[in-house]
Design a protein around this motif. Structure first.
Motif, mmCIF file in Angstrom:
data_model
loop_
_atom_site.group_PDB
_atom_site.id
_atom_site.type_symbol
_atom_site.label_atom_id
_atom_site.label_comp_id
_atom_site.label_asym_id
_atom_site.label_seq_id
_atom_site.Cartn_x
_atom_site.Cartn_y
_atom_site.Cartn_z
ATOM 1 N N PHE A 552 0.832 -1.340 0.144
ATOM 2 C CA PHE A 552 0.072 -0.174 0.138
ATOM 3 C C PHE A 552 0.850 1.056 0.074
ATOM 4 O O PHE A 552 0.716 2.400 -0.618
ATOM 5 N N ALA A 553 1.880 1.302 0.594
ATOM 6 C CA ALA A 553 2.754 2.461 0.847
ATOM 7 C C ALA A 553 3.359 2.550 -0.739
ATOM 8 O O ALA A 553 3.751 3.678 -1.120
ATOM 9 N N ALA A 554 3.815 1.581 -1.300
ATOM 10 C CA ALA A 554 4.607 1.815 -2.549
ATOM 11 C C ALA A 554 3.602 2.417 -3.667
ATOM 12 O O ALA A 554 3.781 2.861 -4.442
ATOM 13 N N ALA A 555 2.235 1.810 -3.715
ATOM 14 C CA ALA A 555 1.363 2.343 -4.682
ATOM 15 C C ALA A 555 0.819 3.779 -4.187
ATOM 16 O O ALA A 555 0.028 4.399 -5.144
ATOM 17 N N ASP A 556 0.950 4.153 -3.024
ATOM 18 C CA ASP A 556 0.712 5.565 -2.596
ATOM 19 C C ASP A 556 1.826 6.396 -2.169
ATOM 20 O O ASP A 556 1.911 6.778 -0.906
ATOM 21 N N PRO A 557 2.600 6.858 -3.189
ATOM 22 C CA PRO A 557 3.899 7.542 -2.680
ATOM 23 C C PRO A 557 3.674 9.068 -2.007
ATOM 24 O O PRO A 557 4.431 9.422 -1.346
ATOM 25 N N GLU A 558 2.478 9.550 -2.565
ATOM 26 C CA GLU A 558 2.080 10.975 -2.101
ATOM 27 C C GLU A 558 1.395 10.834 -0.936
ATOM 28 O O GLU A 558 0.979 12.098 -0.509
ATOM 29 N N HIS A 559 0.983 9.761 -0.116
ATOM 30 C CA HIS A 559 0.474 9.493 0.946
ATOM 31 C C HIS A 559 -0.853 10.183 1.119
ATOM 32 O O HIS A 559 -1.429 10.856 1.922
ATOM 33 N N THR A 560 -1.819 9.997 -0.055
ATOM 34 C CA THR A 560 -3.052 10.206 -0.061
ATOM 35 C C THR A 560 -4.125 9.531 0.609
ATOM 36 O O THR A 560 -5.248 9.881 0.594
ATOM 37 N N LYS A 561 -3.638 8.263 0.924
ATOM 38 C CA LYS A 561 -4.426 7.249 1.666
ATOM 39 C C LYS A 561 -5.364 6.693 0.555
ATOM 40 O O LYS A 561 -6.284 5.961 0.898
ATOM 41 N N VAL A 562 -4.988 6.891 -0.845
ATOM 42 C CA VAL A 562 -5.956 6.242 -1.884
ATOM 43 C C VAL A 562 -5.178 5.919 -2.872
ATOM 44 O O VAL A 562 -4.281 6.317 -3.317
ATOM 45 N N ILE A 563 -5.683 4.588 -3.374
ATOM 46 C CA ILE A 563 -5.134 3.903 -4.501
ATOM 47 C C ILE A 563 -5.985 3.707 -5.552
ATOM 48 O O ILE A 563 -7.231 3.454 -5.346
ATOM 49 N N LYS A 564 -5.362 3.193 -6.566
ATOM 50 C CA LYS A 564 -6.329 2.848 -7.714
ATOM 51 C C LYS A 564 -6.690 1.202 -7.537
ATOM 52 O O LYS A 564 -6.284 0.690 -6.715
ATOM 53 N N TYR A 565 -7.816 1.011 -8.444
ATOM 54 C CA TYR A 565 -8.595 -0.309 -8.248
ATOM 55 C C TYR A 565 -7.491 -1.495 -8.708
ATOM 56 O O TYR A 565 -7.516 -2.614 -7.833
ATOM 57 N N ASP A 566 -6.902 -1.277 -9.753
ATOM 58 C CA ASP A 566 -6.027 -2.266 -10.225
ATOM 59 C C ASP A 566 -4.981 -2.790 -9.289
ATOM 60 O O ASP A 566 -4.769 -4.195 -8.980
ATOM 61 N N PRO A 567 -4.053 -1.948 -8.925
ATOM 62 C CA PRO A 567 -3.119 -2.380 -7.710
ATOM 63 C C PRO A 567 -3.885 -3.026 -6.400
ATOM 64 O O PRO A 567 -3.290 -3.925 -6.070
ATOM 65 N N PHE A 568 -4.796 -2.474 -6.030
ATOM 66 C CA PHE A 568 -5.612 -3.173 -4.981
ATOM 67 C C PHE A 568 -6.157 -4.705 -5.366
ATOM 68 O O PHE A 568 -6.121 -5.523 -4.797
ATOM 69 N N ARG A 569 -6.693 -4.602 -6.598
ATOM 70 C CA ARG A 569 -7.265 -5.947 -7.083
ATOM 71 C C ARG A 569 -5.944 -7.067 -6.966
ATOM 72 O O ARG A 569 -5.951 -8.268 -6.797
#
Length: 666
Positions: A552-569
């Motif tokens: 999760f930290a790698a997918a959100d480098p700007e620390h917005t606490k939001v990631i896209k659906y594809d990395p989550f899936r």
């Protein structure tokens, strides 16, 4: 002296520069008492520091002090009595210091009894009529005066004693309860009186008044020996406590061939069967008289009541003490077994006779073994339900449909009650791989229809692929006795593989209504139950929590606490290792997704517009799409709002102008 007393109790005050005479109860400035002034309490004063600080009407709600009292009433116009002693109850209500006086009803007293003084605050007798009775004025063995009537308090109940002791009142010893002389004398006369005429008085009024409407009910069986088939006759015996009579009603089964009669035994006293048989008429009489002189004196007979009942025949009748579960009673020569009773009868015997065992007597023969009905196998003609209904009776009837399900799940306004999925064929053929299908499941009757989308330059004609109907699950024997299994709504979800008549489909997506419906009815669809999914994911992901945080930290480098659906899936798939279906992953993503503010309104507006188009039978979607593509010269997929509005007006879309404007704005 009179003036001095007057000035002690009254003083002068000024109001609007006018001298006025006011009472001694008026306080000074700010409500404080004047020097030397003692204010009298208007209500009962209770000790401080005891109990709660709630007001009296809350703390003493439904708490009443009860005193036993009497008063003497003069009777000036009768020689038999000079005065009467009338006993009464005095109730003092603690919540508001009100008092009520009630005289209990005495049978045949000839006096109007009941409420003597209605509930109210009662003033003290003169010269203190400006004050009211409080709790401090009550004790045992004292006299109180209510509106000129003097009452003598002789005793009180236990609650009142305890309350007065807590208040610090020293209780006087209880006084004796006097008797009314006239009532005592009248009772002596009634007890000494004997009937002069030779009639025996049998008083049944008391029994009637005490037990009127009370009926004991027993469930009985009579094994008729003269019956051809020795069948058991079910009876209901009712014993009336008001007059010790019995009636019996027979429970006639349906289609038994017996005539329906009102009663098996009419209501009467049921005699016990005598050892010598039935008595002749006239043997049993209600009274016995003796002839004293025969016809010796003027050919006249003189009779007197035989109090000794010499030679009288006593016949015994069934009483309530003779009736109990398991007993056999003789109903005019018929042996009837008492097998069970109702709850009122059980409570009556439990209270009066102390009987606690009410185990019912089993009189029914064990039922014969139920034969399983063997159905013939399906012969292939018509549907299975139609063939099965022909085996249920001689008169052929069409199979019954679930009308309740149809009413609950039928289309209603924007609630279509139809689950739609996007599917594709599971095949190795390169031509069939790109074919897309729309699978619709209708919840009203569990039917399925499949339509294929038209695609340009594919050489495949789209349209209806599978007509609407119920679809059997694959791998079932065709000719068998058991009913076949059909696809249910729970078998369809994103990621599911289904086989419809030899064609294998993979469900890859669903519309928004389908997702919302399955999430609203999560108890029916486990793949849309977020509670079950989170519990299942927690059990799998606990050992790899550190790895999940890093991902999760790698997918959100700007620390917005939001990631896209594809990395989550991809993360969920790698963690679960195929244990989660695609629908469960999408449900999890939808639960934690960040939606736009107008997304829900947009979906609702789309549903309203589609409903308007469907009602007006608008079908020119292909031409409308072609015009939109033609006007998109830059091939960017976006057109100005006014251009879209002009194109929609040229096709005369049957949509409300406001709805169309709002839809194009979004």
């Amino acid at each position: 002296i009179g003036k001095e007393k007057f000035h002690k109790s009254q003083h002068w005050d000024f109001c609007n520069n006018v001298a006025m005479l006011v009472g001694e109860d008026k306080p000074g400035i700010g409500g404080e008492p004047l020097p030397g002034q003692k204010l009298k309490p208007k209500h009962s004063v209770f000790p401080e520091g005891i109990g709660s600080d709630a007001p009296a009407w809350v703390a003493f709600d439904k708490q009443v002090l009860s005193f036993d009292a009497y008063f003497e009433e003069e009777v000036p116009d009768k020689n038999q009595e000079l005065y009467r002693i009338r006993h009464c109850k005095i109730y003092f209500y603690l919540e508001d210091d009100t008092i009520q006086v009630i005289e209990p009803q005495v049978k045949n007293s000839g006096i109007t009894q009941g409420t003597i003084v209605r509930r109210r605050r009662i003033p003290l007798p003169p010269p203190h009529e400006d004050q009211f009775y409080t709790i401090d004025h009550f004790n045992i063995n004292i006299e109180v005066i209510f509106y000129g009537q003097r009452y003598k308090i002789i005793n009180c109940d236990q609650f009142t004693k305890n309350f007065l002791l807590k208040m610090g009142v020293r209780l006087n010893p209880p006084a004796a309860r006097p008797h009314d002389p006239y009532t005592t004398e009248r009772k002596k006369k009634l007890d000494s009186m004997k009937p002069l005429r030779p009639y025996e008085r049998i008083d049944t009024l008391k029994q009637f008044l005490e037990h009127d409407g009370h009926v004991l009910r027993f469930f009985c069986v009579w094994d008729d020996p003269e019956s051809k088939f020795r069948d058991q006759r079910k009876l209901v015996l009712r014993y009336y406590l008001s007059d010790d009579t019995i009636d019996i009603k027979e429970i006639i089964p349906v289609n038994s061939g017996r005539d329906a009669v009102p009663l098996f035994l009419r209501r009467e006293k049921l005699p016990k069967y005598a050892p010598t048989g039935l008595y002749q008429p006239g043997t049993i009489t209600s009274r016995t008289v003796l002839n004293l002189s025969g016809k010796l004196i003027g050919n006249k007979e003189q009779y007197i009541l035989d109090n000794r009942k010499t030679g009288a025949v006593h016949q015994e009748f069934y009483r309530d003490s003779d009736l109990k579960i398991g007993a056999v009673i003789n109903v005019w020569g018929r042996k009837v077994i008492l097998c069970d009773c109702d709850e009122f009868t059980k409570e009556y015997y439990r209270t009066k006779y102390g009987i606690m065992d009410f185990t019912p007597v089993s009189y029914k023969a064990p039922p014969p073994p139920k034969l399983e009905k063997t159905l013939p196998p399906y012969n292939g003609f018509g549907s299975e339900e139609d063939s099965l209904s022909s085996c249920m009776g001689l008169l052929l009837k069409p199979p019954r449909k679930d009308f309740k399900q149809f009413l609950e799940k039928d289309r209603s306004a924007t609630e279509t009650n139809t689950l739609r999925f996007v599917a594709k064929l599971i095949t190795d053929s390169p031509i069939d791989k790109d074919r897309k299908f729309l699978i619709s499941y209708f919840l009203s009757d569990d039917t399925i229809s499949v339509f294929e989308r038209k695609q340009r330059n594919t050489g495949i004609i789209g349209g209806k692929f599978l007509q609407r109907g119920r679809v059997k699950k694959p791998g079932q024997e065709l000719f068998k006795s058991e009913p076949s299994e059909y696809f249910k709504a729970q078998d369809l979800f994103v990621g599911a593989r289904v086989c419809f008549h030899g064609h294998n489909f993979l469900l890859v997506d669903a519309d928004e209504y389908t997702f919302n419906y399955m999430e609203r009815h999560a108890n029916e669809f486990s793949v849309a139950d977020i509670g079950v999914i989170i519990k299942k994911l927690k059990h799998i992901a606990e050992p790899r929590s550190k790895e999940i945080r890093q991902t999760f930290a790698a997918a959100d480098p700007e620390h917005t606490k939001v990631i896209k659906y594809d990395p989550f899936r991809n993360l969920i798939v790698s963690i679960t290792d195929g244990a989660f279906s695609e629908h469960e992953i999408m449900t999890l993503g939808r639960f934690y997704s960040v939606r736009d503010e107008y997304e829900m309104n947009l979906n609702f507006l789309l549903g309203v517009v589609q409903e308007q188009l469907r009602k007006k039978n608008f079908e020119n979607f292909e031409q409308l799409s072609a015009v939109f593509i033609y006007n998109d010269r830059e091939k960017c997929g976006v057109l100005p709002r006014e251009t879209c509005r002009t194109i929609c007006k040229s096709f005369k879309l049957p949509v409300d102008n406001d709805d169309l404007q709002a839809l194009l704005t979004m």
